[in-house]
Design an enzyme around this catalytic site. Sequence first.
Site, mmCIF file in Angstrom:
data_model
loop_
_atom_site.group_PDB
_atom_site.id
_atom_site.type_symbol
_atom_site.label_atom_id
_atom_site.label_comp_id
_atom_site.label_asym_id
_atom_site.label_seq_id
_atom_site.Cartn_x
_atom_site.Cartn_y
_atom_site.Cartn_z
ATOM 1 N N ASP A 1 0.862 -1.173 0.000
ATOM 2 C CA ASP A 1 0.000 0.000 0.000
ATOM 3 C C ASP A 1 0.905 1.232 0.000
ATOM 4 O OD1 ASP A 1 -2.154 1.659 0.077
ATOM 5 O OD2 ASP A 1 -2.919 0.980 2.013
ATOM 6 N N ASP B 1 -0.297 -3.753 7.038
ATOM 7 C CA ASP B 1 -0.380 -3.595 8.490
ATOM 8 C C ASP B 1 -1.813 -3.539 9.000
ATOM 9 O OD1 ASP B 1 -1.191 -1.157 7.551
ATOM 10 O OD2 ASP B 1 0.306 0.033 8.626
ATOM 11 N N ASN C 1 34.583 -37.994 -0.322
ATOM 12 C CA ASN C 1 35.124 -38.875 0.723
ATOM 13 C C ASN C 1 34.483 -40.254 0.687
ATOM 14 O OD1 ASN C 1 36.935 -37.039 1.747
ATOM 15 N ND2 ASN C 1 35.507 -36.212 3.268
ATOM 16 N N ASN D 1 37.467 -34.905 10.676
ATOM 17 C CA ASN D 1 36.108 -34.351 10.616
ATOM 18 C C ASN D 1 35.947 -33.184 11.589
ATOM 19 O OD1 ASN D 1 33.218 -34.534 9.832
ATOM 20 N ND2 ASN D 1 32.950 -35.083 11.989
#
Length: 828
Positions: free
Chosen positions: A323, A577, A645, A670
């Site tokens: 708006d 709003d 991996n 890790n």
Amino acid sequence: MPNGNEWWADKAEGLAASLGSGPGGLTPEEARRRAEHHAASGPRHPALRLFISQFTTPLVLILIVGALLSLVLREWVDALIILAIVAGSGVLGFTQEYGASRAIAELRSRLVRQVRVLRGGAEVSVPLDEVVPGDVAVLKAGDLVPGDGAILHSDALQVDEAVLTGEAFPVEKSPGVSPAEAPVSQRLGALFQGTSIRSGTARMLVVKTGRETQFGAIEHTLEAAEEKTEFARGLAGFGAMLMRVMIVVVSLVLAASLFLGRDLVTSLLFAVALAVAISPQLLPAIVSVTLAAGARRMTRHGVLVRRLESIENLGGMDVLCTDKTGTLTKGAIALSAAVGPEGEQSGEVLRLAAANARLQTAMASALDEAILSAASAASLDLSGFEKIEEIPYDFTRRRFSVKARLAGGAEEWICKGAVKEVLEGCSTIRSGEGTLLLDAAAREKVEAFLRAKGEDGFRTLALSTGQEGSACLEGFLLFYDPPKRGIARTVAAMLRRGITVRIVSGDNRYVSGHMARIIGLPEGEVVTGEQIAALDDDALAARIGGISVFAEVEPQQKERIVRAFQKAGHAVGYMGDGINDAPALRAADVGISVDSAVDVARESADIVLLRPDLNAIRRGVEDGRRTFANTLKYIAITTSANFGNMVSMALATVLLPFLPMLPVQILLNNFLSDLPAIAIAGDAVDRERLASAQRWDIRRIRNFMILFGLISTLFDLATFALLRLVFHADEAHFRTSWFVVSLLTELMALFVLRTKRPFWQSAPARLLLWSSVFVAALALALPYSGPIAALFAFVPLPPLQMAAMLGLVLLYALVTEVAKRRHHLQAD
């Protein structure tokens, strides 16, 4: 306390007595005591539960069991190292998740809904979680009902109960009892948590709160049914896919190791350590940390995030519907003039408008405040007006009607509101001391006046007197709300970032078109609510791309506009709003409201601005894109490393006569690689990644994972060949060398793949840089650390062998950089 669950069948006075309350509510002391009792019955020790949860995942539990088994077999060192690394990883995960949860809690504390209640007869505002049974809540239009309870007093009360009953139309409510067997929709003397006041005012006695309410009983179901964002769905699906692949690969590795006759305990620990290293178990935690860090950064710019996943949608937004008032304008509405039908100044129009504004009580209005301010400045005396009854404003009538007794005893209806709706109830028009027929010619004059004032930027309301259907048009009220300074530059800046602003307003087409011209929106058609109503959803979606201004829009059409943009392939933000904005806020990809909005709008939004500022949205979009970019960095880099991996370990288990790494070495690798990865949350993001919307693309991430995962595997195989065929490395030297290479290549991948630019042209954040330098230095120093190296079965590497390993790492970085450029060129 009320007996049984059918409290709506009891009289309000009896309920109040049983709750120890009365017309003035609870005493402050009693309310405090009840609130403390309620808080004490809530969940306790959340930090401890979060810490324990770090060690209760299936993989970690298996690892702990394996370590305990090693203790039984008197392999003390291995067992203690495994337990220490598991503990370190758990503490690392806990600190990150706990920090994120604290940040989220802090953000939410700034968005706590306040409820007006009577305490000791005085009206005060308290947080929603301090509302207790026995409180008397004071409600107005736009408020969300804070609990289940009985209406004590109401004035023109209409309630939206769609969340409980599915009924689209508001329900009239007033004090009274209902049959015990009445369904929710028929309990007309009761209010229920989660419903909202559409118009009017009320006082209610709170009987139930929290999970004891009707809404509380179904809230967990509603949360579960809430549609996930595209990002959340993609993340969950991708994590599940990686987990399935991990289970298959680890099972094959374990089977192969046992088939080759290796030690059972060592093989089991190796397989579980491999699973911990390559599984995406930390992915949700890292994403939460990244999103929470982004949310905290956005808060510094006045943007509060209610739902973390909405950050992705904010960054991906390419259409913003809003708006005018407060967003494009200053939000300082002033009454510029009260005029008669011919445009002449009229003190009588101002007097009647002020009487209507003062007497109507159904809804607070900024326009009414402007009218009363102008009346006060003109020293008008309104004491002669006495309210008899009123018809409250609603979003169909779009007008306030008040029946007043005038000073001489006569009774008169005074109505003000949207010009079109007020004119529908008029048959005559004021002319001097008399009236004229409101015929077609008169209506054309009104339309011309409306157009002229609208094109000058004035918002116009009409005012009439008399019974609707035969009322007399008395004149007009002209309001002006100037555009914000620099708003055109802000709109242009948003356009440069790929976001088009569209005005969606209930104001007339002329004033909406005027605002569009001022802020620099593209010249084009102004579409009215009447035209929208004539289009079906497909036709609206087909036309909507070229429309910048929607004017004279009905409340229910706002949601249609949002969905039409979505159907046309746009990611839509909606800023509102007001009471009638809630459906559109919920429908939008990202609903944006302001801290001063009515409860129902603010609670429907994903993002809340501390002030209604388009610049804040622009900065929020950039922060959203930065956060999403860092999240995608982590996902893409981590999943490609995990995939590489998996393949390397599977091949090494078959090709080598020994395990390529010991379980403790895998876990240490890790743990160390996780340290800099966590710092991605605050990494710098290249400007070009902020210039346009980013969306979750699972196919692109999958291709990225496969490409760079396989590049990592090729260099692992090259490392294996170099170590076995050239250096003839034994088990200890092989494992130490591959540990160093594996850790350093992960760090290199982090720096190369975090940017689309050549990696030396994109500076990382300091924390990411120095944590990576620290881990790299540690990787190089560990083989030469004496007793510490011995704990992990590392051995010193000959200088030539270490130099060869570093050469492989540098070559890996070069190949990955070249592959990255080709990948992004093809993908883009």
